[in-house]
Enzyme design. Structure first.
Site, PDB file in Angstrom:
ATOM      1  N   GLY A  10       0.831  -1.210   0.000  1.00 50.38           N
ATOM      2  CA  GLY A  10       0.000   0.000   0.000  1.00 50.38           C
ATOM      3  C   GLY A  10       0.861   1.253   0.000  1.00 50.38           C
ATOM      4  N   ASP A 135       0.000   0.688   9.178  1.00 58.43           N
ATOM      5  CA  ASP A 135      -0.561  -0.093  10.291  1.00 58.43           C
ATOM      6  C   ASP A 135       0.372  -0.124  11.511  1.00 58.43           C
ATOM      7  OD1 ASP A 135      -2.454  -0.555   8.399  1.00 58.43           O
ATOM      8  OD2 ASP A 135      -2.361  -2.733   8.461  1.00 58.43           O
ATOM      9  N   ARG A 170     -25.287  12.613  18.425  1.00 58.09           N
ATOM     10  CA  ARG A 170     -25.161  11.289  17.825  1.00 58.09           C
ATOM     11  C   ARG A 170     -23.890  10.573  18.267  1.00 58.09           C
ATOM     12  NH1 ARG A 170     -26.707  13.382  11.821  1.00 58.09           N
ATOM     13  NH2 ARG A 170     -28.880  12.739  11.850  1.00 58.09           N
ATOM     14  N   ARG A 283      -4.198   7.089   3.812  1.00 57.86           N
ATOM     15  CA  ARG A 283      -2.933   6.931   3.081  1.00 57.86           C
ATOM     16  C   ARG A 283      -2.689   8.084   2.122  1.00 57.86           C
ATOM     17  NH1 ARG A 283      -3.495   0.776   1.672  1.00 57.86           N
ATOM     18  NH2 ARG A 283      -3.257   1.533  -0.448  1.00 57.86           N
TER      19      ARG A 283
HETATM   20  O1  F6P Z   1      -1.061  -2.244   3.984  1.00 55.67           O
HETATM   21  C1  F6P Z   1      -1.942  -2.242   4.997  1.00 55.67           C
HETATM   22  C2  F6P Z   1      -3.236  -1.596   4.694  1.00 55.67           C
HETATM   23  O2  F6P Z   1      -3.082  -0.237   4.952  1.00 55.67           O
HETATM   24  C3  F6P Z   1      -4.299  -2.279   5.552  1.00 55.67           C
HETATM   25  O3  F6P Z   1      -4.558  -1.641   6.754  1.00 55.67           O
HETATM   26  C4  F6P Z   1      -5.491  -2.310   4.639  1.00 55.67           C
HETATM   27  O4  F6P Z   1      -6.289  -3.429   4.955  1.00 55.67           O
HETATM   28  C5  F6P Z   1      -4.875  -2.431   3.296  1.00 55.67           C
HETATM   29  O5  F6P Z   1      -3.667  -1.714   3.363  1.00 55.67           O
HETATM   30  C6  F6P Z   1      -5.769  -1.922   2.177  1.00 55.67           C
HETATM   31  O6  F6P Z   1      -5.043  -1.840   1.009  1.00 55.67           O
HETATM   32  P1  F6P Z   1      -5.561  -1.749  -0.487  1.00 55.67           P
HETATM   33  O7  F6P Z   1      -7.040  -1.537  -0.469  1.00 55.67           O
HETATM   34  O8  F6P Z   1      -4.829  -0.576  -1.053  1.00 55.67           O
HETATM   35  O9  F6P Z   1      -5.131  -3.009  -1.146  1.00 55.67           O
END
Ligand code: F6P
Length: 355
Positions: A10, A135, A170, A283
């Protein structure tokens, strides 16, 4: 000596900074005079995929000059696994490394990307790793790129949610990333004062969540924020997944727990509840100051390791100093939250008492 840099897994803020500082340090003319070796640097596109289907780009100081200010990765990324048992392309990768004249690979990534680097090292490829994972679950280092920027996103979004949550009285359930480890939810929740934080390391009980919310009924507090990791589980439930697909490293796409919790709260307590999935916003955007700084320090240290021929190792930040650890030691287990030290299993929240 040819250095090839790649980013895998990621994306996150800080990757571009690390690429810049590897390139800048390797090509620095002043440092070059002091070393017995002259470097050139190429960028491998789209993670390990770029060594299966090759299309490298030459990097120089001018090209990477402003990269540290920007999020994402200008080299692209992928979750390609050359050692995927269903489609092993590792021989092709070995051939392409030789064809491109690569002497050493700097792999910037988390457990999966560095796991591939470690396997290539066992086949004789010189590799150096730089830790990256929002993470925060990588062992062997006190910091991995992307984490701080992501925590800042969580904090900013919760600040925004508070005004609308308060106006409507809420409950808001905020789902963060965090597949196996709850660091993002814990730190994001703690710094923004969330009432309840739910993490993968401790299965939660829905009745207990509702009881905690009931404790506030009738008090001056009109709303509550619950932060939940995407990978959190209930005592009676397994992982919440978006679909049945698995990636090349065998991971499923997590998501949906916040929606479930929100519905359960409304059903059990009658409190009006909404949920927000922060997802890839965590991200996105520009790197925080900490990610820019760490990207710089990691990039410089990675080149130092190449100069001193410390291959098969990952750059690490430990107790405020730069060091390195064997890559094989960081890819076989995860950095999970120590519940005794950092989590209150009664109040479902962070714990930092020194008593
Ligand atoms: O690499 C970890 C992460 O950030 C996880 O927390 C998440 O589940 C995953 O990436 C999602 O990644 P993508 O949707 O970009 O494959």
């Amino acid at each position: 000596m040819r250095i090839a840099v790649l980013t895998g897994g990621g994306d996150c803020p800080g990757l571009n900074g690390a690429i810049k500082w590897v390139t800048k340090t390797a090509l620095d003319p002043v440092l070059e005079k002091k070393r017995s070796v002259k470097f050139d640097v190429i960028g491998i596109k789209d993670g390990w995929r770029g060594l299966v289907e090759v299309d490298p780009a030459r990097l120089d100081e001018e090209i990477v000059r402003t990269w540290d200010r920007y999020g994402g990765t200008n080299l692209g990324t992928s979750r390609t696994n050359p050692f995927n048992p269903k489609k092993d392309t590792s021989e092709k990768v070995m051939e392409n490394i030789a064809k491109l004249g690569i002497d050493v690979i700097v792999a910037i990534g988390g457990e999966d990307t560095l796991g591939v680097a470690s396997k290539l090292y066992r086949r004789g490829v010189k590799v150096v790793g730089i830790p990256k994972t929002i993470d925060g679950d990588l062992v062997g280092t006190d910091y991995s790129l992307g984490f701080d920027s992501a925590v800042n996103v969580i904090m900013e979004e919760i600040d925004r949610l508070r005004t609308t949550a308060g106006s409507h009285n809420r409950i808001f359930v905020v789902e963060t990333m965090g597949r196996h480890a709850g660091w993002l939810a814990l730190h994001g929740g703690e710094c923004s004062g969330a009432y309840i934080i739910l993490i993968p390391e401790h299965s939660f009980d829905m009745q207990r969540v509702c009881a905690l919310l009931e404790e506030r009924r009738g008090r001056e507090i009109q709303y509550s924020i619950i932060v939940v990791s995407e990978g959190a589980t209930m005592t009676v439930h397994q992982e919440f997944c978006k679909d049945d697909k698995v990636d090349e490293f065998g991971h499923r796409s997590l998501g949906g727990i916040a929606a479930y919790i929100a519905q359960a709260i409304e059903g059990k307590t009658g409190f009006e509840t909404r949920y927000v999935v922060l997802s890839h916003l965590q991200r996105g955007g520009a790197p925080s100051a900490r990610d820019r700084l760490m990207a710089r320090w990691f990039g410089i240290a990675a080149v130092d390791m190449i100069v001193s021929e410390d291959f098969g190792r990952m750059v690490s930040y430990r107790h405020g100093e730069m060091t390195s650890v064997p890559m094989k030691d960081v890819t076989d287990h995860l950095n999970l939250i120590d519940l005794d030290k950092y989590y209150d299993t009664e109040r479902y929240n962070g714990k930092r008492s020194i008593l």
